[in-house]
Design a protein around this motif. Structure first.
Motif, PDB file in Angstrom:
ATOM      1  N   THR A 205      34.340  84.025  -4.708  1.00 57.74           N
ATOM      2  CA  THR A 205      34.964  84.756  -3.328  1.00 57.74           C
ATOM      3  C   THR A 205      33.922  85.288  -2.617  1.00 57.74           C
ATOM      4  N   GLU A 206      34.111  85.145  -1.529  1.00 55.61           N
ATOM      5  CA  GLU A 206      33.153  85.776  -0.234  1.00 55.61           C
ATOM      6  C   GLU A 206      33.955  86.549   0.615  1.00 55.61           C
ATOM      7  N   VAL A 207      34.148  88.009   0.846  1.00 53.28           N
ATOM      8  CA  VAL A 207      35.019  88.567   1.373  1.00 53.28           C
ATOM      9  C   VAL A 207      34.330  89.891   1.968  1.00 53.28           C
TER      10      VAL A 207
ATOM     11  N   GLU B 147      38.375  94.159   2.799  1.00 53.56           N
ATOM     12  CA  GLU B 147      39.542  93.244   2.390  1.00 53.56           C
ATOM     13  C   GLU B 147      40.143  93.757   1.063  1.00 53.56           C
TER      14      GLU B 147
ATOM     15  N   SER C 296      42.947  91.148  -4.451  1.00 54.71           N
ATOM     16  CA  SER C 296      44.142  90.113  -4.542  1.00 54.71           C
ATOM     17  C   SER C 296      45.257  90.610  -5.557  1.00 54.71           C
TER      18      SER C 296
ATOM     19  N   SER D  57      39.793  83.513   1.048  1.00 52.89           N
ATOM     20  CA  SER D  57      39.334  84.087  -0.160  1.00 52.89           C
ATOM     21  C   SER D  57      38.112  83.064  -0.707  1.00 52.89           C
TER      22      SER D  57
ATOM     23  N   HIS E  82      38.581  87.225  -9.494  1.00 51.71           N
ATOM     24  CA  HIS E  82      38.322  87.317  -7.744  1.00 51.71           C
ATOM     25  C   HIS E  82      38.465  88.669  -7.422  1.00 51.71           C
ATOM     26  N   HIS E  83      39.393  89.449  -8.014  1.00 52.79           N
ATOM     27  CA  HIS E  83      39.239  90.895  -7.887  1.00 52.79           C
ATOM     28  C   HIS E  83      38.150  91.547  -7.956  1.00 52.79           C
TER      29      HIS E  83
ATOM     30  N   CYS F  27      35.011  90.025  -8.119  1.00 51.74           N
ATOM     31  CA  CYS F  27      34.224  89.447  -7.346  1.00 51.74           C
ATOM     32  C   CYS F  27      34.090  90.034  -5.866  1.00 51.74           C
ATOM     33  N   GLN F  28      35.309  90.420  -5.520  1.00 52.39           N
ATOM     34  CA  GLN F  28      35.473  90.830  -4.099  1.00 52.39           C
ATOM     35  C   GLN F  28      35.133  92.503  -4.145  1.00 52.39           C
ATOM     36  N   ARG F  29      35.502  93.156  -5.075  1.00 54.53           N
ATOM     37  CA  ARG F  29      35.293  94.671  -5.060  1.00 54.53           C
ATOM     38  C   ARG F  29      33.712  94.826  -5.414  1.00 54.53           C
TER      39      ARG F  29
ATOM     40  N   HIS G 143      31.496  92.542  -5.018  1.00 54.18           N
ATOM     41  CA  HIS G 143      30.337  91.743  -4.299  1.00 54.18           C
ATOM     42  C   HIS G 143      29.611  90.845  -5.216  1.00 54.18           C
TER      43      HIS G 143
END
Length: 477
Positions: A17-19, A23, A26, A37, A103-104, A106-108, A110
């Protein structure tokens, strides 16, 4: 070679993921399938959707597939396929939960990628319980432990599988013919015990695991794939011919044998460990949810069809591996040998995961001068351990059921739902989702306890030849 270095080499160029930081996390599988995502960065030599699908199929097809006809016998000709379908749905749902939670974080956080152990560790850190947050590192240790047990369990199964199939081929060699239509009982010529066959394979498998490079192992993987594919085609070609009247087969088997079904089935479905690495190595990760569902649908259909057709064809006389039921002609003897060759080469691939977890622990405690010697010694010790365990439990069906009940159920059914609760509880979860996750975990835990108990109970019973037992049960029917 350390585990951290392996992760860096394999995954550094890929992002799940790169957000942007703004954002939101998920909220489900629909969220992580959105194009926003999934933005690749770095290298462009990731795997295609077709390559990922092939890897997913390979990660779920092995000796467990061949044991499913006996599993259907332990559940019943109606209960067996229905249970396999339900287990397939639950297994793929748990895979989706794992990907969503990964994914959650990864987003949170970074991060470009988190593996199974990292995801569980971060999930415990996000839980509302202070005790779990304090002991979050144990999440990674627990996942590593079950990965080691599962993968080394696979290796034990491979020892038993190789010994049983080669023993049967050798003992029937004098009576092997070119007539594959005859179903006459063949009087086998006694040779050495199956445990001695395991010891015979030991030095060759030791040499095989000395190959430490993944690219070199990919050659063995290709050979394994080809040999196992040809074998499966020949097995299907045989079992669809002249299926006997199924009305004498029980729709629902004795409840005492159902735990053995559970262990064998979850052993076959335990491919959750390959999900995150496969998703992360794709060129276009946004396609992974579709690939996951398509791949697991194919796998579930394959499992149900082979399990049902194999049991319908051989009935109560079905063996722990359907290859042991094939006719005594050179064509099907070669099928046994081909599949055994595939399993032999797959041993090194299954061995790679526990090796990358265990070996760095020992290598880090010696100087560089002794590093190679220590690594090779640990590899030898680990292969010998799997051989000794296989010798102590030479029943293929019970080894599969025991490994499935003990470790596969934890990785595939128990941990993912609890991970979802720990990850999202503080952010708000519906009571229905919480109840669903608890139900799946309880189901996995009950299977873990009852399946392990039943497998151990069968192991401590007086030894009876599986062949004689199957023949006797056939006459009872």
């Amino acid at each position: 070679m350390s585990t951290q270095r392996l992760r860096n080499e394999n995954y550094s160029g890929y992002s799940s993921t790169e957000v942007s930081p703004t954002e939101s996390p998920s909220n489900g599988l629909d969220d992580f399938s959105g194009s926003s995502s999934y933005q690749r960065f770095g290298e462009t030599n990731g795997t295609t959707w077709f390559q990922t699908l092939i890897h997913l199929l390979k990660g779920n097809i092995g000796t467990g597939l061949l044991g499913l006809p006996l599993a259907v016998k332990n559940a019943g000709i109606l209960m067996g396929p229905l249970s396999l379908l339900l287990m397939g749905i639950v297994a793929v749902h748990c895979m989706g939960i794992l990907v969503k939670c990964a994914h959650h974080f990864c987003q949170r956080l970074h991060k470009p990628f988190v593996d199974y152990g990292d995801t569980v560790m971060y999930g415990l850190e996000a839980s509302p319980s202070s005790w779990l947050r304090t002991h979050s590192l144990w999440g990674r240790h627990i996942v590593d432990f079950f990965l080691i047990v599962t993968q080394l369990g696979f290796c034990c199964v491979y020892f038993v599988f190789l010994a049983d199939n080669f023993k049967q081929v050798v003992e029937a060699a004098n009576m092997t013919t070119n007539n594959c239509n005859s179903n006459e009982t063949v009087l086998l010529t006694p040779t050495m015990d199956s445990r001695l066959y395991m010891l015979t394979f030991l030095p060759f498998l030791v040499l095989l695991v000395f190959v430490r490079n993944l690219r070199a192992l990919s050659i063995f993987s290709m050979l394994a794939n080809i040999s196992m594919l040809v074998s499966l085609v020949m097995i299907y070609q045989h079992i669809v011919q002249g299926i006997p009247d199924p009305r004498n087969l029980p729709l629902v088997a004795n409840w005492k044998t159902y735990p053995l079904f559970f262990g064998t089935a979850i052993f076959a479905f335990e491919g959750i460990g390959v999900v995150l690495p496969l998703e992360n190595k794709m060129k276009d990760p946004k396609h992974f949810p579709v690939i996951l569902y398509v791949g697991m649908t194919i796998i579930t259909i394959l499992y149900i069809s082979l399990g049902c057709l194999g049991y319908l064809q051989y009935g109560p006389a079905i063996h722990a591996s359907i290859t042991l039921n094939l006719p005594n002609c050179w064509l099907y003897q070669s099928v046994k040998l081909l599949y055994s060759i595939g399993i032999f080469f797959t041993y090194a691939l299954q061995f790679y995961v526990p090796a990358e977890i265990i070996i760095p622990f020992f290598v880090s405690r010696v100087t560089e001068r002794w590093a190679l010697m220590v690594e090779l010694s640990v590899r030898i010790a680990m292969v010998c351990l799997t051989c000794v365990l296989a010798i102590l439990i030479p029943r293929l069906d019970l080894v599969i059921s025991l490994v499935g009940s003990v470790s596969s159920s934890a990785l595939a059914l128990i941990i993912p739902p609890l991970l979802e609760i720990a990850t999202y509880y503080s952010e708000g979860m519906s009571p229905i989702t919480i109840a669903k996750d608890i139900l799946i975990s309880v189901f996995g835990f009950v299977g873990f306890v009852v399946g392990t108990y039943q497998a151990i109970y069968e192991l401590i019973q007086p030894s009876v030849s599986p062949t004689l037992a199957n023949i006797a049960s056939a006459f009872v029917q």
